[in-house]
Design a protein around this motif. Structure first.
Motif, mmCIF file in Angstrom:
data_model
loop_
_atom_site.group_PDB
_atom_site.id
_atom_site.type_symbol
_atom_site.label_atom_id
_atom_site.label_comp_id
_atom_site.label_asym_id
_atom_site.label_seq_id
_atom_site.Cartn_x
_atom_site.Cartn_y
_atom_site.Cartn_z
ATOM 1 N N PRO A 117 -4.466 8.549 -16.226
ATOM 2 C CA PRO A 117 -3.831 9.482 -15.284
ATOM 3 C C PRO A 117 -4.339 9.295 -13.849
ATOM 4 N N THR A 118 -5.555 8.823 -13.691
ATOM 5 C CA THR A 118 -6.118 8.614 -12.352
ATOM 6 C C THR A 118 -5.954 7.149 -11.987
ATOM 7 N N PRO A 119 -5.112 6.835 -10.998
ATOM 8 C CA PRO A 119 -4.979 5.419 -10.672
ATOM 9 C C PRO A 119 -6.278 4.857 -10.083
ATOM 10 N N ALA A 120 -6.697 3.748 -10.650
ATOM 11 C CA ALA A 120 -7.889 3.076 -10.141
ATOM 12 C C ALA A 120 -7.457 2.082 -9.073
ATOM 13 N N VAL A 121 -8.104 2.169 -7.923
ATOM 14 C CA VAL A 121 -7.751 1.327 -6.784
ATOM 15 C C VAL A 121 -8.999 0.552 -6.363
ATOM 16 N N VAL A 122 -8.833 -0.735 -6.044
ATOM 17 C CA VAL A 122 -9.989 -1.501 -5.581
ATOM 18 C C VAL A 122 -9.691 -2.137 -4.224
ATOM 19 N N ASP A 123 -10.711 -2.143 -3.366
ATOM 20 C CA ASP A 123 -10.639 -2.807 -2.057
ATOM 21 C C ASP A 123 -11.662 -3.938 -2.087
ATOM 22 N N LEU A 124 -11.174 -5.173 -2.005
ATOM 23 C CA LEU A 124 -12.059 -6.345 -2.126
ATOM 24 C C LEU A 124 -12.537 -6.795 -0.751
ATOM 25 N N GLY A 125 -13.839 -6.885 -0.558
ATOM 26 C CA GLY A 125 -14.397 -7.277 0.743
ATOM 27 C C GLY A 125 -14.214 -6.129 1.718
ATOM 28 N N THR A 126 -14.793 -4.982 1.368
ATOM 29 C CA THR A 126 -14.469 -3.729 2.063
ATOM 30 C C THR A 126 -15.058 -3.615 3.471
ATOM 31 N N GLY A 127 -16.133 -4.362 3.767
ATOM 32 C CA GLY A 127 -16.731 -4.259 5.105
ATOM 33 C C GLY A 127 -17.218 -2.845 5.384
ATOM 34 N N SER A 128 -16.686 -2.224 6.427
ATOM 35 C CA SER A 128 -17.089 -0.851 6.780
ATOM 36 C C SER A 128 -16.604 0.171 5.765
ATOM 37 N N GLY A 129 -15.743 -0.250 4.826
ATOM 38 C CA GLY A 129 -15.160 0.687 3.865
ATOM 39 C C GLY A 129 -13.834 1.232 4.354
ATOM 40 N N ALA A 130 -13.343 0.710 5.471
ATOM 41 C CA ALA A 130 -12.177 1.289 6.150
ATOM 42 C C ALA A 130 -10.986 1.521 5.213
ATOM 43 N N ILE A 131 -10.544 0.464 4.533
ATOM 44 C CA ILE A 131 -9.339 0.589 3.696
ATOM 45 C C ILE A 131 -9.593 1.565 2.547
ATOM 46 N N ALA A 132 -10.700 1.352 1.840
ATOM 47 C CA ALA A 132 -10.996 2.181 0.669
ATOM 48 C C ALA A 132 -11.124 3.654 1.059
ATOM 49 N N LEU A 133 -11.815 3.928 2.155
ATOM 50 C CA LEU A 133 -12.040 5.323 2.544
ATOM 51 C C LEU A 133 -10.763 5.974 3.062
ATOM 52 N N ALA A 134 -9.930 5.189 3.756
ATOM 53 C CA ALA A 134 -8.662 5.754 4.235
ATOM 54 C C ALA A 134 -7.770 6.119 3.045
ATOM 55 N N VAL A 135 -7.771 5.281 2.013
ATOM 56 C CA VAL A 135 -6.977 5.593 0.817
ATOM 57 C C VAL A 135 -7.591 6.796 0.090
ATOM 58 N N ALA A 136 -8.917 6.797 -0.054
ATOM 59 C CA ALA A 136 -9.587 7.913 -0.736
ATOM 60 C C ALA A 136 -9.293 9.238 -0.032
ATOM 61 N N HIS A 137 -9.220 9.187 1.278
ATOM 62 C CA HIS A 137 -8.985 10.402 2.060
ATOM 63 C C HIS A 137 -7.556 10.904 1.885
ATOM 64 N N ALA A 138 -6.600 9.955 1.944
ATOM 65 C CA ALA A 138 -5.185 10.356 1.913
ATOM 66 C C ALA A 138 -4.651 10.520 0.491
ATOM 67 N N ALA A 139 -5.313 9.918 -0.497
ATOM 68 C CA ALA A 139 -4.865 10.040 -1.895
ATOM 69 C C ALA A 139 -6.046 10.465 -2.756
ATOM 70 N N PRO A 140 -6.471 11.730 -2.614
ATOM 71 C CA PRO A 140 -7.702 12.151 -3.300
ATOM 72 C C PRO A 140 -7.586 12.112 -4.823
ATOM 73 N N TRP A 141 -6.365 11.924 -5.346
ATOM 74 C CA TRP A 141 -6.213 11.842 -6.799
ATOM 75 C C TRP A 141 -6.532 10.444 -7.338
ATOM 76 N N ALA A 142 -6.702 9.481 -6.449
ATOM 77 C CA ALA A 142 -7.005 8.111 -6.887
ATOM 78 C C ALA A 142 -8.520 7.922 -7.001
ATOM 79 N N TRP A 143 -8.934 6.929 -7.794
ATOM 80 C CA TRP A 143 -10.356 6.602 -7.932
ATOM 81 C C TRP A 143 -10.598 5.279 -7.219
#
Ligand code: GLN
Length: 282
Positions: A117-143
């Motif tokens: 039920p919880t979509p798992a999302v991965v950001d490869l080579g995240t650096g500052s975490g920009a992509i992963a954190l922006a997704v985590a912020h806007a889609a709090p239901w994702a892991w």
């Protein structure tokens, strides 16, 4: 010497620093808002503030990115800490985040899919975490999970996650390497993609080269990420990657060869082909 803020800023502009950047550096040194700097440019800053500002203006004139000098950059509505250990987040990468959010919304609208039920999302080579954190912020239901080969970059991403209070699993290693046996609904990457001999690299000399270049054609990292993606995606899962403006056909070919379907390239704000994605067959 009683040099006013206006005189300091004018001197910096004459040395090639953009007015906005000079004002933002002044605001940073004085602990004020940019508006204050604009309204009070007749002020004579204390010597220690003036010295600190002049040093930063010189570094900016020498081409150091503003984000490193002030220690942060806004990305997709989040303020992220950045250091020289990470690529400065770019506006074009916000489009990758928007595309990811679109995919996650579609995923959520399909109650029959997937088992988890919880979509798992991965950001490869995240650096500052920009992509992963922006997704985590806007889609709090994702892991969100993110990897990076650089421990220094992981420390920046960890700091950003903590500062923003966003959950993010961070793993050390190249691309998929720390994710053996794990599958995701969505995989994202803004890998290094500039060709090693590209003259454009000279303008990027202050940023980590390992975050920028990848082989003679710039496609080495993308090749590896795409080739190993099917083994790490759930059936129906998506891979979305950022790439150079002239690499769309190459990345579409890579996705096609790896068995992806619904392959599409999207343009950035300058209308240059910038992101390509596809779906692992269900
Ligand atoms: N978009 C960056 C640039 O060319 C490159 C970022 C990257 O290689 N991922 O300025």
């Amino acid at each position: 010497m009683s040099t006013t803020l206006a005189a300091l800023l004018a001197r910096a502009q004459a040395a090639g620093v953009a007015r906005l950047d000079a004002q933002l550096l002044a605001a940073h040194c004085l602990g004020r808002a940019r508006e204050w700097v604009i309204a009070h440019d007749d002020v004579v800053p204390q010597a220690r503030h003036a010295d600190a500002l002049e040093a930063l203006l010189r570094r900016r004139a020498a081409g150091e990115p503003l984000a490193y000098l002030v220690g942060e950059r806004e990305f997709h509505g989040l303020v992220l800490a950045v250091t020289r250990d990470v690529l400065v987040p770019r506006p074009e990468t916000e489009l990758l985040v928007d595309w990811a959010l679109e995919r996650l919304a579609a995923w959520q609208a399909l109650p029959a899919l997937p088992a988890a039920p919880t979509p798992a999302v991965v950001d490869l080579g995240t650096g500052s975490g920009a992509i992963a954190l922006a997704v985590a912020h806007a889609a709090p239901w994702a892991w969100l999970t993110a990897t990076d080969a650089s421990d220094a970059a992981l420390a920046v991403a960890r700091h950003n996650a903590a500062r923003l209070g966003l959950p993010l699993e961070l793993l050390a290693g190249d691309w998929w390497q720390p994710l053996a046996g794990r599958r995701f609904a969505l995989a994202l990457a803004n890998p290094p993609y500039v060709a090693s001999g590209d003259p454009h690299l000279r303008a990027l000399a202050h940023e980590p080269q390992c975050a920028l270049t990848s082989g003679c054609d710039g496609v080495d990292a993308l090749r590896q990420i795409v080739a190993e993606a099917p083994a790490h995606l759930l059936p129906g899962g998506w891979l979305l990657v950022e790439h150079g403006f002239d690499q769309g056909p190459a990345v579409r070919r890579l996705l096609g060869a790896a068995g992806f379907e619904a392959i599409e390239t999207r343009p950035d704000l300058a209308r240059l082909p910038r992101c390509t994605g596809g779906r692992r067959p269900g």
